[in-house]
Design a protein around this motif. Structure first.
Motif, PDB file in Angstrom:
ATOM      1  N   LYS A 254       7.735   1.555  -9.963  1.00  0.00           N
ATOM      2  CA  LYS A 254       8.037   1.922 -11.338  1.00  0.00           C
ATOM      3  C   LYS A 254       6.994   2.876 -11.899  1.00  0.00           C
ATOM      4  CE  LYS A 254      10.546  -2.281 -12.503  1.00  0.00           C
ATOM      5  NZ  LYS A 254      10.539  -3.513 -13.265  1.00  0.00           N
ATOM      6  N   SER A 255       5.751   2.718 -11.451  1.00  0.00           N
ATOM      7  CA  SER A 255       4.678   3.566 -11.960  1.00  0.00           C
ATOM      8  C   SER A 255       4.752   4.975 -11.377  1.00  0.00           C
ATOM      9  CB  SER A 255       3.324   2.963 -11.598  1.00  0.00           C
ATOM     10  OG  SER A 255       3.135   3.056 -10.203  1.00  0.00           O
ATOM     11  N   GLY A 256       5.559   5.147 -10.353  1.00  0.00           N
ATOM     12  CA  GLY A 256       5.636   6.443  -9.696  1.00  0.00           C
ATOM     13  C   GLY A 256       4.658   6.579  -8.553  1.00  0.00           C
ATOM     14  N   SER A 257       3.845   5.555  -8.281  1.00  0.00           N
ATOM     15  CA  SER A 257       2.908   5.642  -7.168  1.00  0.00           C
ATOM     16  C   SER A 257       3.635   5.354  -5.858  1.00  0.00           C
ATOM     17  CB  SER A 257       1.744   4.664  -7.354  1.00  0.00           C
ATOM     18  OG  SER A 257       2.171   3.332  -7.237  1.00  0.00           O
ATOM     19  N   LYS A 258       3.023   5.735  -4.757  1.00  0.00           N
ATOM     20  CA  LYS A 258       3.601   5.526  -3.437  1.00  0.00           C
ATOM     21  C   LYS A 258       2.664   4.629  -2.635  1.00  0.00           C
ATOM     22  CE  LYS A 258       5.936   9.898  -3.564  1.00  0.00           C
ATOM     23  NZ  LYS A 258       5.743  11.307  -3.417  1.00  0.00           N
ATOM     24  N   LEU A 259       3.243   3.794  -1.809  1.00  0.00           N
ATOM     25  CA  LEU A 259       2.480   2.909  -0.942  1.00  0.00           C
ATOM     26  C   LEU A 259       2.558   3.451   0.478  1.00  0.00           C
ATOM     27  CD1 LEU A 259       1.018   0.225  -0.264  1.00  0.00           C
ATOM     28  CD2 LEU A 259       3.285  -0.804  -0.046  1.00  0.00           C
ATOM     29  N   VAL A 260       1.404   3.656   1.098  1.00  0.00           N
ATOM     30  CA  VAL A 260       1.335   4.119   2.476  1.00  0.00           C
ATOM     31  C   VAL A 260       0.507   3.104   3.244  1.00  0.00           C
ATOM     32  CG1 VAL A 260       0.617   5.971   4.018  1.00  0.00           C
ATOM     33  CG2 VAL A 260       1.440   6.528   1.732  1.00  0.00           C
ATOM     34  N   LYS A 261       1.041   2.617   4.365  1.00  0.00           N
ATOM     35  CA  LYS A 261       0.321   1.648   5.188  1.00  0.00           C
ATOM     36  C   LYS A 261      -0.212   2.349   6.427  1.00  0.00           C
ATOM     37  CE  LYS A 261       2.930  -2.269   3.521  1.00  0.00           C
ATOM     38  NZ  LYS A 261       3.679  -3.482   3.861  1.00  0.00           N
ATOM     39  N   LEU A 262      -1.505   2.178   6.681  1.00  0.00           N
ATOM     40  CA  LEU A 262      -2.175   2.860   7.779  1.00  0.00           C
ATOM     41  C   LEU A 262      -2.950   1.862   8.635  1.00  0.00           C
ATOM     42  CD1 LEU A 262      -3.682   5.666   5.562  1.00  0.00           C
ATOM     43  CD2 LEU A 262      -1.771   5.941   7.128  1.00  0.00           C
ATOM     44  N   VAL A 263      -3.208   2.239   9.866  1.00  0.00           N
ATOM     45  CA  VAL A 263      -4.085   1.470  10.740  1.00  0.00           C
ATOM     46  C   VAL A 263      -5.069   2.437  11.391  1.00  0.00           C
ATOM     47  CG1 VAL A 263      -2.465  -0.406  11.203  1.00  0.00           C
ATOM     48  CG2 VAL A 263      -2.446   1.611  12.669  1.00  0.00           C
ATOM     49  N   ALA A 264      -6.231   1.893  11.750  1.00  0.00           N
ATOM     50  CA  ALA A 264      -7.243   2.665  12.466  1.00  0.00           C
ATOM     51  C   ALA A 264      -7.257   2.158  13.906  1.00  0.00           C
ATOM     52  CB  ALA A 264      -8.609   2.494  11.816  1.00  0.00           C
ATOM     53  N   PRO A 265      -6.830   2.966  14.871  1.00  0.00           N
ATOM     54  CA  PRO A 265      -6.725   2.495  16.256  1.00  0.00           C
ATOM     55  C   PRO A 265      -8.022   1.908  16.821  1.00  0.00           C
ATOM     56  CG  PRO A 265      -5.658   4.622  16.021  1.00  0.00           C
ATOM     57  CD  PRO A 265      -6.367   4.340  14.719  1.00  0.00           C
ATOM     58  N   PHE A 266      -9.181   2.370  16.361  1.00  0.00           N
ATOM     59  CA  PHE A 266     -10.446   1.876  16.883  1.00  0.00           C
ATOM     60  C   PHE A 266     -10.944   0.638  16.149  1.00  0.00           C
ATOM     61  CE2 PHE A 266     -10.550   6.447  17.987  1.00  0.00           C
ATOM     62  CZ  PHE A 266     -10.526   6.297  19.352  1.00  0.00           C
ATOM     63  N   VAL A 267     -10.259   0.256  15.077  1.00  0.00           N
ATOM     64  CA  VAL A 267     -10.624  -0.942  14.317  1.00  0.00           C
ATOM     65  C   VAL A 267      -9.370  -1.809  14.306  1.00  0.00           C
ATOM     66  CG1 VAL A 267     -11.637  -1.803  12.174  1.00  0.00           C
ATOM     67  CG2 VAL A 267     -12.090   0.544  12.884  1.00  0.00           C
ATOM     68  N   THR A 268      -9.126  -2.476  15.398  1.00  0.00           N
ATOM     69  CA  THR A 268      -7.830  -3.098  15.633  1.00  0.00           C
ATOM     70  C   THR A 268      -7.537  -4.306  14.756  1.00  0.00           C
ATOM     71  OG1 THR A 268      -8.754  -4.424  17.424  1.00  0.00           O
ATOM     72  CG2 THR A 268      -7.749  -2.300  18.010  1.00  0.00           C
ATOM     73  N   HIS A 269      -8.527  -4.889  14.131  1.00  0.00           N
ATOM     74  CA  HIS A 269      -8.288  -6.090  13.338  1.00  0.00           C
ATOM     75  C   HIS A 269      -8.051  -5.803  11.856  1.00  0.00           C
ATOM     76  CE1 HIS A 269     -12.559  -5.255  12.987  1.00  0.00           C
ATOM     77  NE2 HIS A 269     -12.604  -6.030  11.935  1.00  0.00           N
ATOM     78  N   LEU A 270      -8.073  -4.534  11.469  1.00  0.00           N
ATOM     79  CA  LEU A 270      -7.909  -4.176  10.056  1.00  0.00           C
ATOM     80  C   LEU A 270      -6.723  -3.228   9.854  1.00  0.00           C
ATOM     81  CD1 LEU A 270     -11.633  -3.440   9.148  1.00  0.00           C
ATOM     82  CD2 LEU A 270     -10.332  -5.491   8.556  1.00  0.00           C
ATOM     83  N   ARG A 271      -6.220  -3.222   8.633  1.00  0.00           N
ATOM     84  CA  ARG A 271      -5.212  -2.250   8.207  1.00  0.00           C
ATOM     85  C   ARG A 271      -5.599  -1.783   6.814  1.00  0.00           C
ATOM     86  NH1 ARG A 271      -1.372  -4.762   4.661  1.00  0.00           N
ATOM     87  NH2 ARG A 271      -1.693  -7.006   4.619  1.00  0.00           N
ATOM     88  N   VAL A 272      -5.003  -0.686   6.387  1.00  0.00           N
ATOM     89  CA  VAL A 272      -5.307  -0.140   5.069  1.00  0.00           C
ATOM     90  C   VAL A 272      -4.008   0.124   4.329  1.00  0.00           C
ATOM     91  CG1 VAL A 272      -6.498   1.675   3.775  1.00  0.00           C
ATOM     92  CG2 VAL A 272      -7.329   1.025   6.036  1.00  0.00           C
ATOM     93  N   GLU A 273      -3.956  -0.317   3.079  1.00  0.00           N
ATOM     94  CA  GLU A 273      -2.842   0.023   2.207  1.00  0.00           C
ATOM     95  C   GLU A 273      -3.392   0.962   1.151  1.00  0.00           C
ATOM     96  OE1 GLU A 273      -0.570  -3.230   0.703  1.00  0.00           O
ATOM     97  OE2 GLU A 273      -0.207  -4.034   2.713  1.00  0.00           O
ATOM     98  N   VAL A 274      -2.756   2.117   1.015  1.00  0.00           N
ATOM     99  CA  VAL A 274      -3.199   3.114   0.044  1.00  0.00           C
ATOM    100  C   VAL A 274      -2.073   3.335  -0.957  1.00  0.00           C
ATOM    101  CG1 VAL A 274      -4.136   5.433  -0.312  1.00  0.00           C
ATOM    102  CG2 VAL A 274      -4.527   4.260   1.870  1.00  0.00           C
ATOM    103  N   ARG A 275      -2.389   3.180  -2.215  1.00  0.00           N
ATOM    104  CA  ARG A 275      -1.453   3.507  -3.293  1.00  0.00           C
ATOM    105  C   ARG A 275      -1.870   4.873  -3.817  1.00  0.00           C
ATOM    106  NH1 ARG A 275       2.639  -0.103  -4.334  1.00  0.00           N
ATOM    107  NH2 ARG A 275       2.027  -2.177  -3.739  1.00  0.00           N
ATOM    108  N   VAL A 276      -0.908   5.780  -3.894  1.00  0.00           N
ATOM    109  CA  VAL A 276      -1.197   7.149  -4.311  1.00  0.00           C
ATOM    110  C   VAL A 276      -0.378   7.458  -5.558  1.00  0.00           C
ATOM    111  CG1 VAL A 276      -1.225   9.570  -3.616  1.00  0.00           C
ATOM    112  CG2 VAL A 276      -1.567   7.774  -1.897  1.00  0.00           C
ATOM    113  N   ALA A 277      -1.057   7.860  -6.617  1.00  0.00           N
ATOM    114  CA  ALA A 277      -0.398   8.276  -7.855  1.00  0.00           C
ATOM    115  C   ALA A 277      -0.718   9.753  -8.072  1.00  0.00           C
ATOM    116  CB  ALA A 277      -0.879   7.421  -9.019  1.00  0.00           C
ATOM    117  N   ASP A 278      -0.370  10.258  -9.235  1.00  0.00           N
ATOM    118  CA  ASP A 278      -0.615  11.673  -9.514  1.00  0.00           C
ATOM    119  C   ASP A 278      -2.099  12.018  -9.563  1.00  0.00           C
ATOM    120  OD1 ASP A 278       2.087  12.195  -9.635  1.00  0.00           O
ATOM    121  OD2 ASP A 278       2.190  11.935 -11.806  1.00  0.00           O
ATOM    122  N   THR A 279      -2.918  11.113 -10.103  1.00  0.00           N
ATOM    123  CA  THR A 279      -4.314  11.462 -10.353  1.00  0.00           C
ATOM    124  C   THR A 279      -5.322  10.672  -9.528  1.00  0.00           C
ATOM    125  OG1 THR A 279      -4.510   9.887 -12.180  1.00  0.00           O
ATOM    126  CG2 THR A 279      -3.791  12.132 -12.726  1.00  0.00           C
ATOM    127  N   ALA A 280      -4.878   9.654  -8.763  1.00  0.00           N
ATOM    128  CA  ALA A 280      -5.834   8.832  -8.021  1.00  0.00           C
ATOM    129  C   ALA A 280      -5.173   8.187  -6.811  1.00  0.00           C
ATOM    130  CB  ALA A 280      -6.415   7.754  -8.934  1.00  0.00           C
TER     131      ALA A 280
END
Length: 142
Positions: free
Chosen positions: A84-110
């Motif tokens: 609803k806020s217009g932000s986007k959710l992108v889910k990423l993983v780092a192949p060399f850090v196999t036990h972690l994942r990253v969720e990034v919310r991207v909006a217009d300004t941040a």
């Protein structure tokens, strides 16, 4: 958990391109992000990972290469969720850090990145609200 928030600023694109591989920029841009949003999201994800690993900026950021989370198809509507806020959710993983994942919310300004254990569940809906409020505050200040 590692957390990072970055302002999306077109003036930083030249510096960000020295730190983020072109392939990552193109992969994230293919999700509907602008080049500066894609680069900022990738940088924010790296910073969140470096914080949870305890090394901060002393970690070689090249070791924190990012891929879309397995099972996410770039051209699929499932690869991002428009909120609803217009932000986007992108889910990423780092192949060399196999036990972690990253969720990034991207909006217009941040961009707001959360690095957490790959098996953890997280209701990050508040993050979308915070980004929407940041967008509103920056819009009111302009």
């Amino acid at each position: 958990m590692g957390v990072d928030i970055e302002r999306i600023d077109a003036d930083r694109i030249k510096v960000l391109r020295t730190q983020i591989p072109r392939g990552e920029e193109h992969e994230l841009s293919s999700l509907g992000l602008t080049p500066v949003q894609a680069l900022t999201a990738a940088w924010s994800a790296r910073e969140a990972l470096s914080k949870v690993l305890g090394g901060g900026l002393s970690i070689d950021m090249a070791m924190l290469a990012l891929d879309l989370e397995p099972g996410v198809e770039i051209d699929s509507k499932n690869s991002q969720k428009t909120l609803k806020s217009g932000s986007k959710l992108v889910k990423l993983v780092a192949p060399f850090v196999t036990h972690l994942r990253v969720e990034v919310r991207v909006a217009d300004t941040a961009a707001l990145a959360l690095a957490l254990p790959r098996t953890a569940s997280c209701d990050c809906s508040k993050a979308a609200q915070w980004l929407a409020q940041l967008d509103e505050l920056r819009g009111a200040a302009a």
